[in-house]
Design a protein around this motif. Structure first.
Motif, PDB file in Angstrom:
ATOM      1  N   ILE A  28      88.773 111.545  52.085  1.00  0.00           N
ATOM      2  CA  ILE A  28      88.922 112.108  53.434  1.00  0.00           C
ATOM      3  C   ILE A  28      88.127 113.409  53.551  1.00  0.00           C
ATOM      4  O   ILE A  28      87.446 113.655  54.556  1.00  0.00           O
ATOM      5  CB  ILE A  28      90.417 112.355  53.754  1.00  0.00           C
ATOM      6  N   ILE A  29      88.186 114.232  52.511  1.00  0.00           N
ATOM      7  CA  ILE A  29      87.424 115.491  52.509  1.00  0.00           C
ATOM      8  C   ILE A  29      85.923 115.208  52.581  1.00  0.00           C
ATOM      9  O   ILE A  29      85.193 115.876  53.313  1.00  0.00           O
ATOM     10  CB  ILE A  29      87.765 116.321  51.249  1.00  0.00           C
ATOM     11  N   ILE A  30      85.465 114.193  51.830  1.00  0.00           N
ATOM     12  CA  ILE A  30      84.045 113.825  51.872  1.00  0.00           C
ATOM     13  C   ILE A  30      83.666 113.341  53.273  1.00  0.00           C
ATOM     14  O   ILE A  30      82.602 113.692  53.798  1.00  0.00           O
ATOM     15  CB  ILE A  30      83.741 112.725  50.838  1.00  0.00           C
ATOM     16  N   CYS A  31      84.530 112.544  53.897  1.00  0.00           N
ATOM     17  CA  CYS A  31      84.276 112.093  55.275  1.00  0.00           C
ATOM     18  C   CYS A  31      84.137 113.278  56.227  1.00  0.00           C
ATOM     19  O   CYS A  31      83.261 113.291  57.100  1.00  0.00           O
ATOM     20  CB  CYS A  31      85.411 111.189  55.753  1.00  0.00           C
ATOM     21  N   LEU A  32      84.999 114.257  56.069  1.00  0.00           N
ATOM     22  CA  LEU A  32      84.973 115.440  56.939  1.00  0.00           C
ATOM     23  C   LEU A  32      83.773 116.336  56.658  1.00  0.00           C
ATOM     24  O   LEU A  32      83.503 117.280  57.404  1.00  0.00           O
ATOM     25  CB  LEU A  32      86.272 116.238  56.772  1.00  0.00           C
ATOM     26  N   GLY A  33      83.046 116.039  55.580  1.00  0.00           N
ATOM     27  CA  GLY A  33      81.832 116.793  55.281  1.00  0.00           C
ATOM     28  C   GLY A  33      80.737 116.564  56.295  1.00  0.00           C
ATOM     29  O   GLY A  33      79.736 117.302  56.314  1.00  0.00           O
ATOM     30  N   TYR A  34      80.906 115.548  57.141  1.00  0.00           N
ATOM     31  CA  TYR A  34      79.918 115.285  58.188  1.00  0.00           C
ATOM     32  C   TYR A  34      80.303 115.911  59.529  1.00  0.00           C
ATOM     33  O   TYR A  34      79.577 115.773  60.508  1.00  0.00           O
ATOM     34  CB  TYR A  34      79.726 113.776  58.360  1.00  0.00           C
ATOM     35  N   ASN A  35      81.463 116.562  59.577  1.00  0.00           N
ATOM     36  CA  ASN A  35      81.868 117.216  60.830  1.00  0.00           C
ATOM     37  C   ASN A  35      82.600 118.533  60.551  1.00  0.00           C
ATOM     38  O   ASN A  35      81.998 119.601  60.602  1.00  0.00           O
ATOM     39  CB  ASN A  35      82.717 116.273  61.699  1.00  0.00           C
ATOM     40  N   VAL A  36      83.888 118.465  60.222  1.00  0.00           N
ATOM     41  CA  VAL A  36      84.693 119.676  60.038  1.00  0.00           C
ATOM     42  C   VAL A  36      84.137 120.577  58.948  1.00  0.00           C
ATOM     43  O   VAL A  36      84.023 121.799  59.114  1.00  0.00           O
ATOM     44  CB  VAL A  36      86.160 119.315  59.708  1.00  0.00           C
ATOM     45  N   PHE A  37      83.778 119.992  57.799  1.00  0.00           N
ATOM     46  CA  PHE A  37      83.294 120.769  56.656  1.00  0.00           C
ATOM     47  C   PHE A  37      81.779 120.710  56.507  1.00  0.00           C
ATOM     48  O   PHE A  37      81.250 120.906  55.414  1.00  0.00           O
ATOM     49  CB  PHE A  37      83.951 120.270  55.356  1.00  0.00           C
ATOM     50  N   TYR A  38      81.089 120.454  57.595  1.00  0.00           N
ATOM     51  CA  TYR A  38      79.635 120.282  57.506  1.00  0.00           C
ATOM     52  C   TYR A  38      78.926 121.581  57.133  1.00  0.00           C
ATOM     53  O   TYR A  38      79.228 122.651  57.649  1.00  0.00           O
ATOM     54  CB  TYR A  38      79.067 119.766  58.830  1.00  0.00           C
ATOM     55  N   PHE A  39      77.989 121.476  56.208  1.00  0.00           N
ATOM     56  CA  PHE A  39      77.103 122.586  55.842  1.00  0.00           C
ATOM     57  C   PHE A  39      75.863 121.984  55.199  1.00  0.00           C
ATOM     58  O   PHE A  39      75.835 120.802  54.847  1.00  0.00           O
ATOM     59  CB  PHE A  39      77.792 123.546  54.866  1.00  0.00           C
ATOM     60  N   GLU A  40      74.837 122.789  55.047  1.00  0.00           N
ATOM     61  CA  GLU A  40      73.622 122.322  54.373  1.00  0.00           C
ATOM     62  C   GLU A  40      73.368 123.180  53.152  1.00  0.00           C
ATOM     63  O   GLU A  40      73.461 124.408  53.213  1.00  0.00           O
ATOM     64  CB  GLU A  40      72.422 122.365  55.320  1.00  0.00           C
ATOM     65  N   PHE A  41      73.064 122.503  52.037  1.00  0.00           N
ATOM     66  CA  PHE A  41      72.850 123.189  50.768  1.00  0.00           C
ATOM     67  C   PHE A  41      71.582 122.628  50.132  1.00  0.00           C
ATOM     68  O   PHE A  41      71.363 121.411  50.120  1.00  0.00           O
ATOM     69  CB  PHE A  41      74.054 122.947  49.849  1.00  0.00           C
ATOM     70  N   THR A  42      70.744 123.502  49.610  1.00  0.00           N
ATOM     71  CA  THR A  42      69.506 123.057  48.981  1.00  0.00           C
ATOM     72  C   THR A  42      69.739 122.806  47.495  1.00  0.00           C
ATOM     73  O   THR A  42      70.121 123.713  46.751  1.00  0.00           O
ATOM     74  CB  THR A  42      68.384 124.097  49.152  1.00  0.00           C
ATOM     75  N   LEU A  43      69.516 121.571  47.084  1.00  0.00           N
ATOM     76  CA  LEU A  43      69.699 121.187  45.684  1.00  0.00           C
ATOM     77  C   LEU A  43      68.554 121.707  44.820  1.00  0.00           C
ATOM     78  O   LEU A  43      67.488 122.052  45.346  1.00  0.00           O
ATOM     79  CB  LEU A  43      69.778 119.668  45.577  1.00  0.00           C
ATOM     80  N   PRO A  44      68.741 121.747  43.501  1.00  0.00           N
ATOM     81  CA  PRO A  44      67.664 122.211  42.611  1.00  0.00           C
ATOM     82  C   PRO A  44      66.368 121.419  42.737  1.00  0.00           C
ATOM     83  O   PRO A  44      65.293 121.939  42.443  1.00  0.00           O
ATOM     84  CB  PRO A  44      68.277 122.031  41.209  1.00  0.00           C
ATOM     85  N   ASN A  45      66.466 120.150  43.168  1.00  0.00           N
ATOM     86  CA  ASN A  45      65.254 119.349  43.340  1.00  0.00           C
ATOM     87  C   ASN A  45      64.605 119.542  44.704  1.00  0.00           C
ATOM     88  O   ASN A  45      63.649 118.847  45.051  1.00  0.00           O
ATOM     89  CB  ASN A  45      65.559 117.862  43.104  1.00  0.00           C
ATOM     90  N   GLY A  46      65.169 120.466  45.495  1.00  0.00           N
ATOM     91  CA  GLY A  46      64.572 120.812  46.785  1.00  0.00           C
ATOM     92  C   GLY A  46      65.113 120.060  47.972  1.00  0.00           C
ATOM     93  O   GLY A  46      64.789 120.386  49.114  1.00  0.00           O
ATOM     94  N   GLN A  47      65.962 119.065  47.763  1.00  0.00           N
ATOM     95  CA  GLN A  47      66.500 118.277  48.859  1.00  0.00           C
ATOM     96  C   GLN A  47      67.668 118.989  49.528  1.00  0.00           C
ATOM     97  O   GLN A  47      68.454 119.671  48.877  1.00  0.00           O
ATOM     98  CB  GLN A  47      66.955 116.909  48.351  1.00  0.00           C
ATOM     99  N   SER A  48      67.763 118.812  50.858  1.00  0.00           N
ATOM    100  CA  SER A  48      68.882 119.380  51.599  1.00  0.00           C
ATOM    101  C   SER A  48      70.095 118.460  51.458  1.00  0.00           C
ATOM    102  O   SER A  48      69.962 117.234  51.498  1.00  0.00           O
ATOM    103  CB  SER A  48      68.507 119.522  53.074  1.00  0.00           C
ATOM    104  N   ALA A  49      71.298 119.043  51.282  1.00  0.00           N
ATOM    105  CA  ALA A  49      72.463 118.222  50.988  1.00  0.00           C
ATOM    106  C   ALA A  49      73.720 118.766  51.643  1.00  0.00           C
ATOM    107  O   ALA A  49      73.796 119.932  52.013  1.00  0.00           O
ATOM    108  CB  ALA A  49      72.662 118.139  49.472  1.00  0.00           C
ATOM    109  N   GLN A  50      74.704 117.871  51.795  1.00  0.00           N
ATOM    110  CA  GLN A  50      76.061 118.273  52.160  1.00  0.00           C
ATOM    111  C   GLN A  50      77.012 117.676  51.117  1.00  0.00           C
ATOM    112  O   GLN A  50      76.561 117.283  50.043  1.00  0.00           O
ATOM    113  CB  GLN A  50      76.399 117.876  53.608  1.00  0.00           C
ATOM    114  N   LEU A  51      78.294 117.616  51.410  1.00  0.00           N
ATOM    115  CA  LEU A  51      79.290 117.301  50.388  1.00  0.00           C
ATOM    116  C   LEU A  51      78.984 116.020  49.596  1.00  0.00           C
ATOM    117  O   LEU A  51      78.967 116.041  48.359  1.00  0.00           O
ATOM    118  CB  LEU A  51      80.674 117.172  51.038  1.00  0.00           C
ATOM    119  N   LEU A  52      78.778 114.911  50.287  1.00  0.00           N
ATOM    120  CA  LEU A  52      78.544 113.652  49.584  1.00  0.00           C
ATOM    121  C   LEU A  52      77.284 113.734  48.729  1.00  0.00           C
ATOM    122  O   LEU A  52      77.271 113.268  47.581  1.00  0.00           O
ATOM    123  CB  LEU A  52      78.449 112.496  50.577  1.00  0.00           C
ATOM    124  N   ASP A  53      76.225 114.327  49.270  1.00  0.00           N
ATOM    125  CA  ASP A  53      74.970 114.438  48.526  1.00  0.00           C
ATOM    126  C   ASP A  53      75.126 115.289  47.271  1.00  0.00           C
ATOM    127  O   ASP A  53      74.523 114.993  46.234  1.00  0.00           O
ATOM    128  CB  ASP A  53      73.877 115.051  49.416  1.00  0.00           C
TER     129      ASP A  53
END
Length: 463
Positions: A367-392
């Motif tokens: 449920i928390i991962i699902c909410l990563g696309y709305n309530v808990f949405y954020f963008e994080f840059t991974l070490p490989n340069g890709q933009s990510a949120q919770l599931l990524d």
């Protein structure tokens, strides 16, 4: 109370079907076709096949043999072999622990699309923002995720023979038939676009199979090699404790060498057929521009392909997403079984109680991962340069960071600490010959550790 699992597979066929079901997952169906299309078609296929027969065979053999000889799950197997290497079991245990937080979320996405086509509402799925709006909604992704989780827990709850093996024996033959059927149908497609250009499924097949050496450089070849190696982890379920766990359920008289060959053949065959299903169909209606990465291929491109087929597209679309649902479910069951088996040993609880508790815990995590696309949405840059949120982020840690690291350490451990003969003796314990033992010895000691190091550096952005 001794809760150590005494269960096992009833037959070699049961083991092969369950292990193949674990390997045949959503990664085969949406990731393999995209990588093949992106990486020169036939070039990628040739490299991938060579890797399956070398690296894939090496890692698969290692995991299954360790499980059968120690009769332990991944968490304790390495410690049982060498106490100082117990940490490797803990690292391996982390992979399914993380994967389970999001795998049922993806399963929920697939299940959602299967219901869309079952209800005859294929037009909805073709809208450009349909998948995005589904992900960003608060309730729908959670509902389908929880349904998918409940099915997974229900099957694991009933154990190895009555739950997992029985399910695999029913589902896997049907799954393979559906894949073959859709693949054949894709080859019969024909379409003329607004510019009068006719494209056929057979032309799409040639794009898939024909090696493309255009602008080939060493760096491009290295990228194809690393993409193919990365796909191996997704495809064969190695270095994540699953095959160690299943190996612990295998009887001593089972011919491991032959069983591993069948797993390799079935899994690779499904991956190749996935490309035949997807690439010709997308090419016919949208040309080479229709290929997109990851979820976009399955949830954006394919619905448009089914819509372009007319009324029969509703039926084909439902069969396709039903097939992907089964494929995702077989892998989800394997991940959950690995966790249940480990926690049964850790907490000294029964299978049924452990399954229910983990079902609740991972339902909350999903449920928390699902909410990563709305309530808990954020963008994080991974070490490989890709933009990510919770599931990524969870996917990156488990698949891009831990898997190559664990594979490297396993190769070092088996190749140089306990020595390859330990594994070879177990493969031959049934009295059957291990025909590829020389290849195994070279791969596990010299070649695999070097390639795993390169893959780890590439995955983490160091290269």
């Amino acid at each position: 109370m001794n809760t150590k699992s005494k269960s096992g597979f009833s037959s070699s066929l049961g083991f092969i079907l369950v292990a193949t079901g674990s390997a045949v997952g959503v990664g085969n169906i949406w990731r393999f076709p995209y990588l093949a299309a992106q990486n020169g078609g036939g070039i990628f296929l040739i490299i991938y096949l060579l890797l399956v027969l070398t690296f894939g065979f090496t890692l698969l053999t290692t995991d299954i043999a360790i499980g059968r000889r120690t009769r332990e799950k991944a968490l304790n197997a390495f410690g049982a072999m060498k106490s100082k290497w117990k940490f490797l079991g803990k690292l391996t245990f982390l992979v399914p622990l993380i994967i389970m937080t999001y795998y049922c979320v993806i399963g929920g996405w697939v299940l959602k699309y299967a219901t869309v086509y079952l209800s005859g509402c294929r037009d909805q799925a073709t809208q450009d923002d349909y998948f995005k709006s589904f992900l960003s909604s608060h309730a729908s992704p959670i509902v389908f995720t929880l349904i998918f989780m409940a099915i997974t827990v229900f099957i694991v709850y009933f154990g190895v023979q009555k739950g997992i093996e029985r399910f695999a024996k029913v589902v896997m033959p049907g799954l393979i038939l559906m894949i073959v059927g859709i693949a054949v149908f894709s080859l019969t497609l024909r379409y003329t676009d607004s510019n009068g250009i006719e494209r056929t499924g057979m032309q799409g097949l040639m794009i898939y199979l024909k090696p493309d050496f255009t602008d080939m450089t060493f760096s491009k070849f290295l990228k194809i090699l690393l993409d193919a190696m990365s796909q191996l982890f997704f495809s064969l379920s190695v270095s994540m404790g699953i095959m160690v766990t299943y190996g612990s359920y295998v009887k001593k008289d089972t011919n491991l060498s032959r069983s591993i060959k069948y797993i390799e053949y079935f899994d690779t065959g499904v991956a190749l057929l996935a490309g035949v299903m997807v690439i010709p169909a997308v090419y016919v209606f949208y040309g080479t521009q229709g290929m997109t990465s990851g979820p976009g291929l399955m949830f954006v491109s394919m619905p448009k392909v089914f819509n372009a087929m007319g009324n029969i597209g509703t039926i084909i679309g439902f069969v396709f997403f039903a097939m992907v649902t089964f494929a995702t479910l077989t892998s989800s069951i394997s991940v959950m079984e690995t966790l249940v088996a480990d926690f049964m040993d850790l907490l000294h609880m029964s299978r049924k109680k452990t399954s229910l508790i983990l079902g609740v815990v991972y339902s909350i995590a999903s449920i928390i991962i699902c909410l990563g696309y709305n309530v808990f949405y954020f963008e994080f840059t991974l070490p490989n340069g890709q933009s990510a949120q919770l599931l990524d982020i969870m996917d990156y840690v488990s698949n891009s960071f831990l898997l190559p690291l664990i594979s490297f350490l396993t190769c070092v451990f088996v190749g140089w600490i306990i020595k390859p003969k330990w594994i070879i003796d177990e493969v031959e314990a049934s009295g059957d010959k291990f025909s590829r033992k020389r290849l195994y010895n070279v791969m596990i000691r010299y070649i695999a550790p070097v390639v795993m190091t390169i893959l780890f550096f590439q995955s983490t952005g160091i290269l």
